[in-house]
Write an enzyme that holds these catalytic residues in place. Structure first.
Site, PDB file in Angstrom:
ATOM      1  N   CYS A 115      25.910  -2.240  31.270  1.00  0.00           N
ATOM      2  CA  CYS A 115      24.740  -2.610  32.072  1.00  0.00           C
ATOM      3  C   CYS A 115      24.870  -4.065  32.544  1.00  0.00           C
ATOM      4  CB  CYS A 115      23.469  -2.359  31.265  1.00  0.00           C
ATOM      5  SG  CYS A 115      21.953  -2.373  32.258  1.00  0.00           S
ATOM      6  N   HIS A 250      24.083   3.313  30.029  1.00  0.00           N
ATOM      7  CA  HIS A 250      24.086   3.070  28.586  1.00  0.00           C
ATOM      8  C   HIS A 250      24.716   4.258  27.849  1.00  0.00           C
ATOM      9  CE1 HIS A 250      21.636  -0.634  28.390  1.00  0.00           C
ATOM     10  NE2 HIS A 250      21.132  -0.173  29.527  1.00  0.00           N
ATOM     11  N   GLU A 252      25.915   4.439  24.947  1.00  0.00           N
ATOM     12  CA  GLU A 252      25.585   4.488  23.521  1.00  0.00           C
ATOM     13  C   GLU A 252      24.441   5.445  23.215  1.00  0.00           C
ATOM     14  OE1 GLU A 252      23.170   0.910  25.089  1.00  0.00           O
ATOM     15  OE2 GLU A 252      25.037   1.963  25.534  1.00  0.00           O
TER      16      GLU A 252
END
Length: 278
Positions: A115, A250, A252
Site C-alpha cells: 500500500c 493488502h 496479508e
C-alpha cells in the site's frame, strides 16, 4: 460420544513445521506504528505463514521509520534478510521509509512494499532513477512531480464512484476487493501461479500516478499489475533485482496458516536465499 475423532492432519503438519525449522530469517519492518505492534497483527501473522511455507523461523526487526531519516540506513538494514514497508497514513516517517526502499533497491535486498510502502518505493525510484528530486505524494502538500495523488473517480462494478479532497474521508477511500490484471511473464504473475487476473482487498485513498509509468519502466521499474481499465497501478517490480515488489493492496488480509498468501511465501523464500548470501 459417537462422533468421529477430529482430523488433525493439517494442524499436525503445521506444528511439525514450526517445531522443525530448517533455518531462520530476519525481516525488518520499517513502519510508523512499531511502538504498537498489534497495529501490524495481520502482517505479522502473514509473515509467519510465509515462514511455515518455507519451514523457517521468521524473526522480526522493528524499525521506527523516523530513525532512518537524514542519515545512512545501512547500519540498521545491512544485516537483515528482507525489508518490508507496510501501509499507513500521514507524512511522519515517510522519508525514512523512502530511505529503506532505496537501500533495498541499491543493495539487492528482498523488498516488499504494501500500500503506502509501494507508493513510497515508486517515489524513491522517481527521485533516484529519473532524477526528479522533489517527487513526492500530494498527500504531503504541493510537489512539482506528484507521483502519488488523490484520484477523483473510479469505477466499481457498474457504478461510478467519485471522491475529492473536500469529501468526507471515509468516502475518499478505495475500500474492499478489486480486480487487478497481471502481465504475463512478470514475477508477480508467476508468484500467483502464472495467472492474468487476481482479486485483492484494498484500503487506501491515494494512487500511483500512471503518467510516470513509461519513464519508470525505461529504468527497470515494471508496472506489472494494473486495474482492468489500465489507469490504476496495482503492482510494481524491479527487473534487475532478486526480489523487489510493491503492491497497492493488502495481501496479508487473505493469508492463512493452512494457505499462506503466495506473496509472503515467495518473499520469505527470497529472504532465505538472501540469508545464505550474507
Amino acid at each position: 460420544n459417537d462422533a468421529p475423532a477430529p482430523d488433525l492432519a493439517r494442524w499436525n503438519q503445521i506444528t511439525h513445521a514450526i517445531a522443525n525449522y530448517d533455518g531462520e530469517v530476519t525481516i525488518a519492518i520499517v513502519g510508523k506504528y512499531t511502538g504498537l505492534k498489534d497495529a501490524y497483527k495481520s502482517l505479522v501473522e502473514a509473515l509467519h505463514h510465509g515462514g511455515i511455507a518455507n519451514t523457517v523461523k521468521v524473526n522480526l526487526e522493528w524499525i521506527e521509520a523516523d530513525t532512518l531519516e537524514g542519515g545512512n540506513p545501512a547500519g540498521k538494514l545491512d544485516w537483515v534478510d528482507g525489508i518490508l514497508v507496510p501501509g499507513r497514513f500521514g507524512q511522519r516517517g515517510s522519508e525514512g521509509m523512502i530511505a529503506a526502499a532505496g537501500f533495498a533497491r541499491e543493495h539487492h535486498v528482498p523488498f516488499l512494499g504494501i500500500c503506502f510502502g509501494m507508493q513510497l518505493a515508486v517515489v524513491e525510484a522517481t527521485r533516484s532513477l529519473l532524477g526528479l528530486e522533489r517527487a513526492n505524494s500530494s498527500e504531503f502538500g504541493t510537489t512539482p512531480d506528484p507521483v502519488v495523488g488523490l484520484m477523483t473517480e473510479w469505477v466499481r462494478g457498474n457504478q461510478l464512484e467519485k471522491r475529492n479532497a473536500g469529501s468526507d474521508l471515509g468516502g475518499t477511500m478505495r475500500l474492499g476487493a478489486y480486480p487487478a490484471m497481471l502481465q504475463r511473464g512478470s514475477r508477480i504473475s508467476h508468484i500467483y501461479g502464472d495467472v492474468s487476473e487476481i482479486s485483492e482487498r484494498h484500503r487506501h485513498r491515494y494512487e500511483i500516478n500512471i503518467n510516470y509509468r513509461d519513464r519508470l519502466e525505461q529504468h527497470g521499474l515494471r508496472f506489472a499489475g494494473l486495474s482492468p481499465d489500465g489507469i490504476l497501478p496495482e503492482t510494481v517490480e524491479l527487473a534487475d533485482h532478486p526480489w523487489f515488489i510493491g503492491v497497492q493492496y493488502h495481501p496479508e488480509l487473505k493469508s492463512r496458516p493452512f494457505e499462506p498468501h503466495p506473496l509472503f511465501a515467495s518473499f520469505i523464500q527470497a529472504a532465505v536465499v538472501q540469508s545464505r548470501l550474507v
